[in-house]
Design an enzyme around this catalytic site. Structure first.
Site: not given
Length: 875
Positions: A606-609, A665
């Site tokens: 998800g958006s942690t990348f 994000s």
């Protein structure tokens, strides 16, 4: 015949009407739709194998390069007037197109991209025809590109809804797709002078069916599941950047696609344990007796037994000393059973483990005495005479000459074979049941590893493992303190099921057989785990499915490693029936408590990348000022598609700075960065954080993958959707590298190894794995992540008096008809006094059945990360 596995003809397929519709479109009137090589080739190959009366037995209807009207008419005519017992297969190979409302269309020869509703074949219309069809068994195979699946609130393939679009109300429908919703379905590369290849997915299906290789259980039939599994494995083995998918709706039992041309393989029975151990014994007389005892199986009416005996005797004839090898060859030469076994072809399937020779009632009585020849120097080593123990070759039990039998645990030799510690032998060559008298050799014998307590594993210099005396023949079994909490670290050591994780990696030291120990006393393993951090992570995940990893950024020490749900390793450490029952329950538990989610499970990040993508932008000079505007239009159209990529919650992301884009994000900003940089640079940056590499702690973690994708797929990979897959360990490494001024340290779990009396054997030295980004860019990224926590959505991770940086994210993947969401948070914390990074954390929480806005890493995972960071800061 010799050299080939024993085979039998495959039985006939069920007496049902089998019909297939093959629709393929290679050429298009619309110039914007490129010509495809694969569909015509695929249609011919699949039609050929399905229509072969010895394989598929289908009546096949082909619709090749026809107009949308022709395709619709063919669908309706094919699916109408079907009987309930019919099996229908529908195959479609063409361009897959998605309109602005995310409706899926199959492209026909006259389809226009700007008039899809009028000129395309809508998937929903095809579904309606399938729902109206009376056939109870329906198989739908789609080999199309679905790169236009991503839209607002999309989490990958679930957004396209292939599973939902083809669900309907059928009682037995299986849907196979060549790729995820956000992936292309690739064509093979043409070779000059050869026939043009088909798509990699359909080609794999055809190859698996035509060769019979897809029949992995060797029952002679190839089911839909068999064909799918074979194609999936082929694509993975060939490193193709697409992921086949499967959905099942009301399907019960197997839907059989074809008969295997290879036939039904005769399985090999399992030799009795006593025979196997006799063959592996270091004393030739024992091996000769076991060779003689196999004579009856070699000519047995049961082909499985004959196969097993012949394979074993052939191996002995090739590998053993001359006189034992000669005896084995003599058995093979005089045996009349033609099993047709050999070394070529796939390995034979094993029969049930409980299949045994005839019982003692059918055997001749054992001899009353032991001859001097049996006690010769050839069989008895120097030393005291052994205490005899009676073993019955027909059953896996052992006991004294008088009294009830007891199960014999057989030790393993270095070659992996089973070995008996026996010296006094009596074998009746022609008897199915043969008694053996066994005593101890000078080595530890069959119970050696359980004759003394196992070495210790320690956390903060306190033991978390021990041993207890069972009072049984296997004297000592493993015990664990706070077993479920530390199970992802220690693993288990079981008298029945072997070892795992640290118990396995350090087994020699823990059993006292490591040559560095000197005296032979079992050694000690000192871990890097911080008890307070482990407890905080374990308690934070109670009642949840997920994992936590905490690292010391400056050294790479693993401070916490938790997977939930967990299990009690003490409850499988022994050999009692309760241990067996618990093991069975663990392996049947759908929540997979024995899965080490921290090291052995890869998730969509998800958006942690986006932290990695931001690092790539800084490192490659695409942007240098994190507060300056980026070139990021809204909406932004995914490359090679007409789909507009959206942002969550109406965030103001147009030309947003890197700082704002990370706070809000922004999908558009980071997807465009990934696209602007290209796949090669993105893969290089991911590799600098540890992606696409094996990480050993010393327990091996599964690889985290940033795939070799192009176009819209690479754009989606850059925002943690697409095919990117990560372990929690990997995302903790990302946070740690940012916190440690860009230097990524190798993660490690074992601080030192010592002897029982405290002498140092091995001390781990911290090692730099790579430089993930420059110190300057690391500080810029720290500023961005700290702003996310201080004034952004990651505020639930805020710790007063300390600097905390973080990034949340969420993702989802389909799991049958119930998608699973994943809530992520990665973070680090610095001490207020020194400003040095104290801890980096990654948390993932699985949310089965929950998707969309209810799956928020900032809300679900961030509080757990805060709890772990506080535990480390306050220790």
């Amino acid at each position: 015949m010799p050299g080939s596995p024993a085979m039998q003809p495959t039985p006939e397929l069920p007496a049902e009407q089998r019909l297939a519709l093959v629709v393929a479109t290679s050429t298009y009137a619309d110039a914007s739709l490129r010509r495809l090589r694969a569909p015509a080739h695929d249609a011919a190959g699949l039609s050929d194998v399905l229509s072969d009366p010895g394989i598929g037995g289908f009546t096949v209807t082909q619709v090749i390069d026809r107009t949308a009207q022709d395709v619709r008419l063919a669908f309706e005519e094919f699916l109408s007037h079907r009987a309930p017992n019919d099996l229908v297969v529908v195959y479609v190979s063409c361009h897959g197109l998605v309109d602005a409302r995310r409706r899926l269309y199959f492209a026909a020869a006259d389809t226009r991209k700007d008039r899809l509703a009028a000129t395309g074949v809508e998937a929903q219309w095809v579904l309606d025809q399938l729902d109206d069809c009376r056939a109870r068994q329906q198989v739908v195979i789609l080999d199309c590109c679905f790169s236009g699946a991503f839209a607002q609130r999309s989490k990958g393939e679930a957004d396209l809804g292939l599973g939902e679009r083809f669900h309907g109300h059928a009682r037995g429908r299986v849907v196979l797709t060549a790729s995820r919703a956000t992936e292309y379905s690739f064509e093979g590369e043409p070779v000059p002078g050869e026939v043009l290849p088909g798509s990699v997915f359909t080609s794999a299906l055809v190859t698996g069916i035509r060769s019979g290789a897809a029949d992995t259980d060797h029952d002679g039939y190839i089911s839909v599941d068999d064909a799918y599994a074979y194609a999936f494995d082929r694509l993975r083995a060939d490193d193709v950047a697409q992921t086949p998918q499967r959905w099942l709706y009301g399907a019960e039992g197997k839907i059989l696609l074809a008969r295997s041309p290879a036939g039904v393989r005769v399985p090999s029975a399992s030799l009795p344990d006593a025979w196997t151990s006799g063959l592996a014994n270091p004393h030739p007389a024992i091996r000769l007796g076991a060779v003689a005892a196999m004579g009856e199986w070699l000519t047995d009416d049961d082909p499985a037994r004959a196969v097993a005996a012949r394979r074993a005797l052939e191996q002995i004839a090739d590998e053993d000393i001359p006189r034992v090898a000669e005896a084995a060859r003599a058995q093979l030469d005089t045996g009349t059973g033609d099993t047709g076994t050999g070394d070529s072809g796939p390995p034979l399937a094993e029969a049930s483990a409980d299949e045994q020779p005839d019982t003692a009632a059918d055997a001749p009585a054992p001899a009353d005495d032991v001859s001097d020849e049996t006690l010769s120097d050839d069989t008895v080593p120097d030393g005291d005479a052994p205490q005899p123990v009676l073993i019955n070759l027909a059953t896996p039990t052992v006991g004294p000459a008088q009294g009830p039998p007891r199960r014999l645990p057989l030790p393993r030799t270095r070659r992996g074979r089973v070995a008996l510690g026996g010296v006094v032998v009596l074998l009746a060559a022609a008897a199915t049941v043969t008694p053996i008298l066994v005593g101890r050799l000078n080595d530890p014998g069959p119970h050696g590893r359980y004759d003394r307590p196992r070495g210790l594993i320690l956390v903060n210099d306190k033991t978390v493992t021990g041993s207890s005396d069972t009072g049984q023949k296997l004297h000592w079994k493993r015990t664990y303190t706070d077993g479920p909490m530390y199970a992802p670290v220690t693993g288990y050591a079981s008298q029945l099921y072997g070892t795992s994780l640290l118990e396995s990696v350090e087994d020699k030291l823990l059993t006292g057989t490591d040559s560095r120990l000197g005296s032979g006393d079992a050694g000690k393993v000192f871990t890097t785990i911080e008890a307070v951090a482990q407890k905080a992570a374990y308690e934070g995940l109670q009642g949840k499915q997920g994992a936590v990893v905490a690292l010391d950024p400056s050294s790479g020490k693993i401070l916490a490693l938790v997977s939930s749900p967990s299990y009690s390793p003490s409850a499988i450490a022994g050999a009692a029936k309760e241990d067996r029952a618990y093991w069975t329950a663990l392996n049947s538990d759908k929540k997979k408590p024995m899965l080490n989610r921290a090291l052995k499970q890869a998730y969509p990040p998800g958006s942690t990348f986006k932290v990695v993508t931001a690092a790539a932008a800084l490192q490659n000079g695409l942007y240098s000022n994190v507060d300056a505007a980026t070139d990021s239009p809204v909406p932004w159209v995914l490359p090679e598609t007409t789909v507009q990529l959206k942002n969550e919650g109406g965030a103001e992301c147009e030309n947003a700075s890197l700082q704002s884009a990370l706070v809000y994000s922004c999908n558009t900003v980071f997807a465009k960065i990934s696209n602007d940089l290209g796949n090669t640079k993105m893969r290089q940056q991911a590799a600098a954080f540890g992606f696409n590499k094996e990480i050993t702690t010393p327990v091996l973690a599964v690889k985290s993958i940033y795939p070799a994708d192009d176009g819209s797929l690479n754009a989606l990979d850059g925002i943690g959707q697409g095919s990117t897959a990560v372990t929690p360990l990997q995302m903790a490494m990302v946070a740690a590298a940012v916190a440690n001024e860009g230097a990524l340290m190798e993660p490690y779990l074992v601080a030192s190894l010592q002897t029982a009396d405290g002498k140092l054997i091995e001390q781990h030295k911290p090692k730099a794995l790579s430089r993930s980004l420059s110190e300057l860019n690391a500080r810029k990224l720290q500023q961005m992540m700290e702003y996310v926590v201080e004034d952004g959505p990651g505020s639930r991770a805020k710790i007063p008096g300390n600097l905390v940086g973080g990034k949340g994210g969420s993702a989802q993947l389909p799991s049958g008809t119930s998608p699973t969401g994943y809530a992520w948070f990665i973070s680090y914390a610095k001490t207020q006094e020194s400003g040095s990074p104290a801890v980096a954390v990654a948390v993932v929480v699985e949310t089965p059945g929950q998707t969309g806005e209810t799956v928020s890493g900032d809300k679900i995972a961030a509080p757990i990360a805060k709890r772990v960071m506080e535990a480390v800061l306050n220790r």
